[in-house]
Enzyme design. Sequence first.
Site, mmCIF file in Angstrom:
data_model
loop_
_atom_site.group_PDB
_atom_site.id
_atom_site.type_symbol
_atom_site.label_atom_id
_atom_site.label_comp_id
_atom_site.label_asym_id
_atom_site.label_seq_id
_atom_site.Cartn_x
_atom_site.Cartn_y
_atom_site.Cartn_z
ATOM 1 N N CYS A 1 19.008 0.648 -27.879
ATOM 2 C CA CYS A 1 17.972 0.756 -28.829
ATOM 3 C C CYS A 1 16.658 1.367 -28.392
ATOM 4 O O CYS A 1 15.686 1.579 -29.337
ATOM 5 C CB CYS A 1 17.624 -0.718 -29.337
ATOM 6 S SG CYS A 1 16.828 -1.835 -28.184
ATOM 7 N N HIS B 1 9.261 14.214 -19.664
ATOM 8 C CA HIS B 1 10.591 13.765 -18.817
ATOM 9 C C HIS B 1 10.623 12.221 -18.665
ATOM 10 O O HIS B 1 11.410 11.638 -18.061
ATOM 11 C CB HIS B 1 10.999 14.691 -17.580
ATOM 12 C CG HIS B 1 11.399 15.852 -18.049
ATOM 13 N ND1 HIS B 1 11.598 16.809 -17.127
ATOM 14 C CD2 HIS B 1 11.273 16.577 -19.047
ATOM 15 C CE1 HIS B 1 11.705 18.159 -17.644
ATOM 16 N NE2 HIS B 1 11.554 18.041 -18.983
ATOM 17 N N GLU C 1 6.331 30.369 -4.463
ATOM 18 C CA GLU C 1 7.411 31.151 -4.744
ATOM 19 C C GLU C 1 7.278 31.932 -6.055
ATOM 20 O O GLU C 1 6.594 31.293 -6.669
ATOM 21 C CB GLU C 1 8.608 30.303 -4.715
ATOM 22 C CG GLU C 1 8.926 29.250 -3.514
ATOM 23 C CD GLU C 1 9.253 30.249 -2.170
ATOM 24 O OE1 GLU C 1 8.939 29.700 -1.170
ATOM 25 O OE2 GLU C 1 9.785 31.363 -2.372
HETATM 26 N N1 APR Z 1 2.499 23.659 -4.526
HETATM 27 C C1 APR Z 1 2.915 24.346 -5.634
HETATM 28 N N2 APR Z 1 4.244 24.614 -5.893
HETATM 29 C C2 APR Z 1 5.076 24.238 -4.849
HETATM 30 C C3 APR Z 1 4.954 23.519 -3.902
HETATM 31 C C4 APR Z 1 3.264 23.174 -3.637
HETATM 32 N N3 APR Z 1 2.917 22.463 -2.618
HETATM 33 N N4 APR Z 1 5.969 23.035 -3.035
HETATM 34 C C5 APR Z 1 6.925 23.651 -3.951
HETATM 35 N N5 APR Z 1 6.706 24.087 -4.980
HETATM 36 C C6 APR Z 1 7.246 24.942 -6.081
HETATM 37 C C7 APR Z 1 8.577 25.422 -5.635
HETATM 38 O O1 APR Z 1 8.259 26.783 -5.372
HETATM 39 C C8 APR Z 1 9.340 25.676 -6.912
HETATM 40 O O2 APR Z 1 9.234 26.690 -7.824
HETATM 41 O O3 APR Z 1 7.448 23.921 -6.926
HETATM 42 C C9 APR Z 1 8.740 24.436 -7.990
HETATM 43 C C10 APR Z 1 9.622 23.138 -7.737
HETATM 44 O O4 APR Z 1 10.549 23.552 -8.889
HETATM 45 P P1 APR Z 1 11.836 22.391 -9.247
HETATM 46 O O5 APR Z 1 12.193 21.643 -7.677
HETATM 47 O O6 APR Z 1 12.854 23.275 -9.646
HETATM 48 O O7 APR Z 1 11.013 21.422 -10.091
HETATM 49 P P2 APR Z 1 10.797 21.348 -11.427
HETATM 50 O O8 APR Z 1 10.475 22.805 -12.079
HETATM 51 O O9 APR Z 1 9.701 20.370 -11.562
HETATM 52 O O10 APR Z 1 12.089 21.058 -12.251
HETATM 53 C C11 APR Z 1 11.925 20.874 -13.463
HETATM 54 O O11 APR Z 1 14.338 20.106 -13.552
HETATM 55 O O12 APR Z 1 15.753 18.713 -12.494
HETATM 56 C C12 APR Z 1 14.953 18.906 -13.787
HETATM 57 O O13 APR Z 1 13.797 16.815 -14.690
HETATM 58 C C13 APR Z 1 13.934 17.534 -13.417
HETATM 59 O O14 APR Z 1 11.546 17.843 -14.230
HETATM 60 C C14 APR Z 1 12.577 18.423 -13.498
HETATM 61 C C15 APR Z 1 12.856 19.659 -13.963
#
Ligand code: APR
Length: 261
Positions: free
Chosen positions: A144, A133, A230
């Site tokens: 461009c 990303h 989770e």
């Molecule tokens: N260690 C491991 N996992 C964790 C921790 C931790 N300390 N803290 C939180 N999490 C988990 C949460 O339970 C959740 O499932 O990390 C996950 C974060 O999920 P999101 O907030 O949805 O982030 P992500 O999966 O990276 O989102 C993907 O969505 O909005 C777009 O571009 C953005 O790259 C991002 C993409």
Amino acid sequence: MIDISVGQYRYSAYLEAVITEVLQAIRHCRRCVVLTGAGISAESGVPTFRGDDGLWNKFRPEELATVDAFMANSKLVWEWYNWRRDVMDTVQPNAGHYALRDFAEYFENFTLITQNVDGLHTRAGSENVLELHGNINRNKCLDCNREYIESDEIKPDKIPSCTYCGGKIRPDVVWFGEMLDPQVIQKAISESEKADLFFSIGTSALVHPAASLPSGAKRTGAILIEVNPEITPLSHLADFRLQSTAGGVLPQIVRGLQESA
Ligand code: APR
């Protein structure tokens, strides 16, 4: 599938037992791919997107992370990204990032793919990180796509223009509705399909095409391990689910790899 969602009082003993199982299962693996999401940077103090205090609970992505949003109010979008950059300037890689840097030496072939734009894997010493990303610390031209290196500091009320085509300068991140860099995603897919071991760490596994990499790897024979406190839509597919934080579990796995090396 081995799940360690047990009561806290037996948690550490059970976690140790499952990590022992994991180390036993991966001892002959040679091609390891890791996919990370915002969760691995959470312990560094970087807000995730969908957690209780997630960014998308406070801000509307369609107002900040789309081309239309930028065209409609580029000053607001740059104010938001400058705020996120200021947050990044105050944080450091955590034990999870450093553990993944160390993973690389225990496999013949190691690929680290991240959805994160914070650059923390590279700052922790990981090399050749596939940033699906983009990277919040880089800028590029809206028209461009050329990288803009004239200045890192972008003033929201005085957004510079591209020195080649005059287009507006924007953050070099992938916004909703945009295509990923074809070379980066193709490499990520190809390495995932050749993997015999795939870790999905700290991601809600909701945003494609990243979210389809783990199941693609599993389909072509990889052992699939999820690290996340989770449950996610991927959890039922995982061979092992470590219901823990990245910073809590990954250093233990590295210690196990070191001992069996
Ligand atoms: N260690 C491991 N996992 C964790 C921790 C931790 N300390 N803290 C939180 N999490 C988990 C949460 O339970 C959740 O499932 O990390 C996950 C974060 O999920 P999101 O907030 O949805 O982030 P992500 O999966 O990276 O989102 C993907 O969505 O909005 C777009 O571009 C953005 O790259 C991002 C993409």
